[in-house]
Structures are given as C-alpha cells and as structure tokens.
Design a protein around this motif. Structure first.
Motif, mmCIF file in Angstrom:
data_model
loop_
_atom_site.group_PDB
_atom_site.id
_atom_site.type_symbol
_atom_site.label_atom_id
_atom_site.label_comp_id
_atom_site.label_asym_id
_atom_site.label_seq_id
_atom_site.Cartn_x
_atom_site.Cartn_y
_atom_site.Cartn_z
ATOM 1 N N CYS A 145 -9.954 -11.537 -18.377
ATOM 2 C CA CYS A 145 -9.472 -12.366 -17.268
ATOM 3 C C CYS A 145 -8.788 -11.496 -16.236
ATOM 4 O O CYS A 145 -7.615 -11.630 -15.959
ATOM 5 N N GLN A 146 -9.552 -10.556 -15.721
ATOM 6 C CA GLN A 146 -9.032 -9.743 -14.644
ATOM 7 C C GLN A 146 -10.099 -9.675 -13.570
ATOM 8 O O GLN A 146 -11.300 -9.614 -13.878
ATOM 9 N N SER A 147 -9.660 -9.671 -12.322
ATOM 10 C CA SER A 147 -10.627 -9.652 -11.233
ATOM 11 C C SER A 147 -11.179 -8.241 -11.035
ATOM 12 O O SER A 147 -10.415 -7.272 -10.938
ATOM 13 N N LEU A 148 -12.503 -8.148 -10.958
ATOM 14 C CA LEU A 148 -13.124 -6.857 -10.646
ATOM 15 C C LEU A 148 -12.637 -6.366 -9.283
ATOM 16 O O LEU A 148 -12.399 -5.180 -9.088
ATOM 17 N N TRP A 149 -12.494 -7.310 -8.348
ATOM 18 C CA TRP A 149 -12.109 -6.891 -6.993
ATOM 19 C C TRP A 149 -10.728 -6.247 -7.001
ATOM 20 O O TRP A 149 -10.489 -5.243 -6.344
ATOM 21 N N ARG A 150 -9.794 -6.812 -7.797
ATOM 22 C CA ARG A 150 -8.444 -6.220 -7.847
ATOM 23 C C ARG A 150 -8.510 -4.860 -8.535
ATOM 24 O O ARG A 150 -7.809 -3.921 -8.166
ATOM 25 N N ALA A 151 -9.363 -4.761 -9.570
ATOM 26 C CA ALA A 151 -9.416 -3.508 -10.329
ATOM 27 C C ALA A 151 -10.076 -2.386 -9.521
ATOM 28 O O ALA A 151 -9.790 -1.213 -9.760
ATOM 29 N N SER A 152 -10.961 -2.735 -8.577
ATOM 30 C CA SER A 152 -11.733 -1.675 -7.909
ATOM 31 C C SER A 152 -11.433 -1.553 -6.412
ATOM 32 O O SER A 152 -12.091 -0.771 -5.724
ATOM 33 N N ALA A 153 -10.443 -2.295 -5.909
ATOM 34 C CA ALA A 153 -10.190 -2.270 -4.451
ATOM 35 C C ALA A 153 -9.544 -0.954 -4.014
ATOM 36 O O ALA A 153 -8.883 -0.280 -4.803
ATOM 37 N N THR A 154 -9.729 -0.651 -2.733
ATOM 38 C CA THR A 154 -9.032 0.503 -2.146
ATOM 39 C C THR A 154 -7.535 0.184 -2.097
ATOM 40 O O THR A 154 -7.128 -0.970 -2.238
ATOM 41 N N ASP A 155 -6.716 1.211 -1.881
ATOM 42 C CA ASP A 155 -5.256 1.005 -1.884
ATOM 43 C C ASP A 155 -4.835 -0.004 -0.828
ATOM 44 O O ASP A 155 -5.387 -0.019 0.279
ATOM 45 N N ALA A 156 -3.821 -0.786 -1.178
ATOM 46 C CA ALA A 156 -3.262 -1.737 -0.198
ATOM 47 C C ALA A 156 -2.175 -1.024 0.601
ATOM 48 O O ALA A 156 -1.515 -0.120 0.083
ATOM 49 N N PRO A 157 -1.978 -1.417 1.863
ATOM 50 C CA PRO A 157 -0.847 -0.838 2.602
ATOM 51 C C PRO A 157 0.468 -1.300 1.963
ATOM 52 O O PRO A 157 0.516 -2.381 1.385
ATOM 53 N N GLN A 158 1.491 -0.485 2.048
ATOM 54 C CA GLN A 158 2.800 -0.850 1.476
ATOM 55 C C GLN A 158 3.498 -1.814 2.433
ATOM 56 O O GLN A 158 3.803 -1.447 3.569
ATOM 57 N N LEU A 159 3.747 -3.019 1.985
ATOM 58 C CA LEU A 159 4.396 -4.022 2.842
ATOM 59 C C LEU A 159 5.619 -4.566 2.130
ATOM 60 O O LEU A 159 5.703 -4.522 0.908
ATOM 61 N N SER A 160 6.546 -5.123 2.903
ATOM 62 C CA SER A 160 7.733 -5.714 2.265
ATOM 63 C C SER A 160 7.813 -7.192 2.618
ATOM 64 O O SER A 160 6.970 -7.720 3.348
ATOM 65 N N ALA A 161 8.860 -7.850 2.100
ATOM 66 C CA ALA A 161 9.102 -9.259 2.430
ATOM 67 C C ALA A 161 9.892 -9.342 3.730
ATOM 68 O O ALA A 161 10.651 -8.424 4.063
ATOM 69 N N LEU A 162 9.710 -10.432 4.457
ATOM 70 C CA LEU A 162 10.447 -10.621 5.716
ATOM 71 C C LEU A 162 11.933 -10.831 5.422
ATOM 72 O O LEU A 162 12.298 -11.640 4.561
ATOM 73 N N LYS A 163 12.764 -10.082 6.149
ATOM 74 C CA LYS A 163 14.222 -10.278 6.028
ATOM 75 C C LYS A 163 14.821 -10.356 7.430
ATOM 76 O O LYS A 163 14.321 -9.691 8.351
ATOM 77 N N GLY A 164 15.870 -11.142 7.597
ATOM 78 C CA GLY A 164 16.575 -11.210 8.885
ATOM 79 C C GLY A 164 15.844 -12.062 9.908
ATOM 80 O O GLY A 164 14.867 -12.745 9.597
ATOM 81 N N SER A 165 16.335 -11.991 11.169
ATOM 82 C CA SER A 165 15.781 -12.822 12.253
ATOM 83 C C SER A 165 14.898 -11.996 13.179
ATOM 84 O O SER A 165 15.258 -10.868 13.520
ATOM 85 N N HIS A 166 13.783 -12.585 13.579
ATOM 86 C CA HIS A 166 12.820 -11.874 14.439
ATOM 87 C C HIS A 166 12.343 -12.804 15.550
ATOM 88 O O HIS A 166 12.392 -14.019 15.404
ATOM 89 N N GLN A 167 11.845 -12.202 16.622
ATOM 90 C CA GLN A 167 11.238 -12.997 17.699
ATOM 91 C C GLN A 167 9.939 -12.315 18.120
ATOM 92 O O GLN A 167 9.924 -11.097 18.363
ATOM 93 N N VAL A 168 8.856 -13.073 18.159
ATOM 94 C CA VAL A 168 7.554 -12.504 18.558
ATOM 95 C C VAL A 168 6.814 -13.541 19.412
ATOM 96 O O VAL A 168 7.264 -14.684 19.558
#
Ligand SMILES: Cc1cc2nc3c(=O)[nH]c(=O)nc-3n(C[C@H](O)[C@H](O)[C@H](O)COP(=O)(O)OP(=O)(O)OC[C@H]3O[C@@H](n4cnc5c(N)ncnc54)[C@H](O)[C@@H]3O)c2cc1C
Length: 423
Positions: free
Chosen positions: A6-29
């Motif tokens: 019960c493991q996804s082939l796609w997760r096991a063989s994917a290229t590296d993911a970019p390093q991302l974090s969780a949103l913290k604080g206030s932002h304006q876009v």
C-alpha cells in the motif's frame, strides 16, 4: 495469496520536492490560490510569470490530491464524446472547449520542455481499447466525431490493437498521437519548482480554514497564518477540505485504485506495449494500464479498493497477458475522481473575487494545466473568457448515496468477473 502493498509508485519514484514550509504570520498579495495540484500550480506559475504577487496554500503536501495519484495519461479533450459536449453546452461553447482542450497535451509537453521538468514524459500517444461489440461501436462513434473536428486519430483493427497492446482481448483501439504519459507527481513537483522560479510563494501543510470578505478584500486564514488578497482561486477539486465554500457538494467522488508490478523482463516488454502508449478501456467500470520508465506494469480500476481490486487486477492481467504468468504487485494506491453532474469542468464565480475551478471528471492533467494558463490570461485582461463554462455548479442531490451506488456497482462487477473466471 497476494501480498497487500500500500504505497504509491508515484511517491516512491518521484523527483525531489522543493523544500516548503507552513504559512506563518500575516501577508498581503494580489491573489491567493488554494490547492497544489495541476490547476493551482499552473495558475500560480502563469500568474507569477505575468508579474502578479501570488501565494498558494496547500493543506497537505504538493500533489496530495488527484494530481499526485492519477494514471498519468495526458489526453486531449474532455471525458465526454465531442458531440455530447456540443449537446450539453451548445455548439459554439462546445467547440470552444473542444478546441482549447484538443491541444492541451501540447501545453503540458511544452511546459515540461520549457522548465526542464523531469517526469518520465513520453509522447507516444494513448490507446482507447474496445471491449466487445459495444466497445467497438463506441470507438467508431468517437473516431467519426474526432475526425470531423480534424483530430489526427486512427482506428486500429483487432489485429493492429493486438500488436500495439500485446493482448488479443480487444476488438480494436482508437489511437490518439496527440497524447502521452507522465509521472504525475514528478510533473506536480516540477510545476511547483517552475512557479517558485517565476516568483510565486508556495506553502504546504497550510489548510485554509476560513475565507471572509470585507471592503473588496479576502482574508484567508490557516492555523498559523493569514493572507489578504483581492482575489482567491479555489483549486481543490475532489479533495476539498474544511468545507471551503461548500465545494464538495458539487460532485460525486469515485475511488480509482492502481497497482504496479515488479519491472517486466526485456522479453516481456518486447511484446507488451512495445511503443509505451497508455491504455484505458471502453467498459463502464473502466480499467487502465501503462508502463513506467522501469517497465513496471501499472494496472488500475474504478470503484474497488484493497483485496477485491487486487484479486480482480491479478485475474484480469492473467486474462489479458497470459504470457506474463503471476505478477508481484509492489505498489498500490487510490485516488478520488471528481465527477460533476454533466461530467465537465466548470469555473464558478462564487462571489466577487472568489473563483473555483473543478469537476474534471477523470481528465485533469491537460485541462488543469490549460485552465491555469487561461485563468492567468483572463485575470490579467489578455482574454475575454475561459474555454470552460462560467456557471455555478448545482449541488448534486444524494451524492453520498450515488457514491455508494457506483462503488458497490464496481465492487459487484469486480467480484462477478472473478467468479466468472473461476468457473
Ligand atoms: C486515480 C485517478 C486517476 C486519474 N487519471 C487521470 C489521467 O490518467 N489523466 C488525466 O488527465 N486525469 C486523470 N485523473 C484526474 C486528475 O488527476 C484530476 O482531474 C486533477 O488531478 C485535478 O487537479 P486539481 O489541481 O484541480 O486538484 P487536486 O490535484 O485534487 O488538488 C487539490 C488540492 O487542494 C488541496 N486542498 C483541499 N482543500 C484545501 C484547503 N482547505 N486548504 C488548502 N488546500 C486544500 C488538496 O489537499 C489537494 O492537494 C485521475 C484522477 C484520479 C484520482
């Protein structure tokens, strides 16, 4: 007895993911996008490229939804037959959607090339395989409709289909050279890297828990942060969480599960899908199969999960490809497909500045990518309208009952096929 991987082939063989974090604080876009699948990431990439400040929030990890779990068939058009598209939308709107999505694989493969996305991209076409006389009649109908619209498709005889697929169980196949296959999670991660390169801000593990509007702005809240923007795009499709804008009620989510075998031997690969097309069949309870770059056979089916599906898949593979003998399934995973009432994607203007795009009904790689491009052009004033309808999707009545009905129907079908095979 089959082991239960019960493991996804796609997760096991994917290229590296970019390093991302969780949103913290206030932002304006300028604009917030909710959901990191093909739709959200393509929108973020193309808006950032146009110079807008864009922030994308993903509840889980990149590609957690359908985009990281699908079969990876980059098909042209939508799920419906082209004539039905005209019937549902009217000829003008039907043709507009057909024309835009007929070239969707071009957009996907061009992006892959432009940003150097490593995702096992193979553009050798796909085969829609006909099961029985009814399946062949369906393919003949589709072929005639596609030819009328100038598509470069060809209808293969049973013998030609056998040579391309390696199985004598199909009455013919519709070959579409515009299409191809990808490793879908690697494509997601590549789109994310491209969006970051163009200046978009991306956050994982940042579920949007509330959306409120005041004086022309939206306040988007996550557990650890908040963002203010004049526009919000919901790209959550079947995986909508926290009841954001009640999007879940607009479609029926149907499970689709896949299994991947050990790599086939070179002599097996010489006979089975020697040109590496992706295949799906004409059955109402559909199944699909394709190879990955290591020659694993990836076999999928609608509705069932777990032991019922794996027993049925083993049986079906033995029927289709008896020379393979007993396969060991090394990976297995499931996703939810979002079927809208008319089986078409829709863009909804839910409120001033709040848009949602969903309902791909099992065909979202090309359409999700193209919708991201079109949304960016529309928001920046470069196009007047999108090529999908701008309508409010109605709630689907009794959607849970419909889901259970479809899934029970599929389970019964898979069990029935096994019983039939044992007789
Ligand atoms: C098993 C399977 C096989 C398929 N096969 C194919 C195929 O071969 N070819 C094809 O073209 N299409 C296929 N599809 C369809 C295709 O995968 C989908 O249409 C497509 O992935 C939809 O992309 P999306 O970006 O709109 O949504 P998704 O990829 O589902 O992304 C939505 C994201 O929104 C996030 N989210 C939800 N709620 C919140 C919240 N409150 N806050 C923040 N984030 C949130 C989710 O976590 C999720 O990551 C398949 C789908 C499945 C499930």
């Amino acid at each position: 007895m089959m082991e239960s991987p019960c493991q996804s082939l796609w997760r096991a063989s994917a290229t590296d993911a970019p390093q991302l974090s969780a949103l913290k604080g206030s932002h304006q876009v300028d604009l917030v996008i909710v959901g990191a699948g093909f739709t959200g990431l393509s929108t973020a990439l193309h808006l950032a490229k146009e110079g807008m400040s864009v922030l994308l929030l993903e509840a889980d990890e990149l590609g957690y939804g359908g985009s990281g779990r699908n079969v990876g068939l980059v098909n042209a058009g939508v799920w419906l037959e082209p004539d039905l598209l005209d019937k549902q939308l009217g000829v003008e709107a039907g043709r507009r959607m057909y024309d835009a999505l007929a070239v969707a694989p071009d957009s996907v493969f061009q992006l892959i090339e432009e940003y150097g996305i490593e995702c096992e991209a193979t553009r050798n076409g796909t085969l829609h395989a006909g099961v029985g006389q009814a399946g062949l009649a369906q393919l003949e109908r589709r072929f005639a409709q596609l030819k009328l619209r100038g598509a470069p498709v060809s209808l293969l005889s049973a013998e030609q289909a056998q040579a391309r697929i390696g199985s004598d169980k199909f009455n013919g196949a519709l070959f579409d050279p515009r299409a191809g296959t990808i490793q879908p999670l690697s494509y997601v991660r590549g789109l994310a890297k491209a969006a970051l390169k163009e200046g978009a801000k991306l956050f994982e593990y940042s579920p949007v828990t509330s959306l409120t509007s005041s004086q022309g702005n939206w306040l988007v809240k996550t557990p650890l942060g908040e963002v203010t923007a004049s526009k919000v795009i919901l790209a959550t499709n079947a995986y909508c969480q926290y009841g954001v804008a009640n999007q879940s009620s607009k479609f029926v989510p149907i499970a689709y599960s896949q299994l991947a075998s050990q790599p086939l031997t070179s002599s097996q690969l010489a006979k089975i899908l020697p040109n590496k097309e992706g295949v799906w069949d004409t059955c109402t309870v559909m199944s699909s199969f394709r190879l990955d770059q290591h020659g694993r056979l990836i076999f999928g089916g609608m509705g069932a999960e777990g032991r019922v599906l794996s027993n049925w898949a083993s049986q079906r593979v033995r029927e289709l490809f008896p020379s393979l003998g007993k396969l060991t399934w090394e990976y297995s995973w499931t996703g939810k497909i979002a079927y809208s009432a008319d089986h078409l994607p829709h863009c909804q203007q839910l409120k001033e500045g709040l848009l949602s795009i969903s309902g791909y009904s099992g065909r979202g790689i090309g359409p999700g990518t193209v919708m991201g491009m079109e949304l960016a052009q529309w928001i920046t004033g470069q196009r007047e309208a999108l090529s999908v309808p701008m309508t409010k999707l109605k709630d689907i009545p009794f959607r849970e009952i419909q889901r259970i009905f479809y899934e029970l129907g599929a389970q019964t079908y898979h069990l029935g096929q096994q019983t039939h095979a044992l007789r």
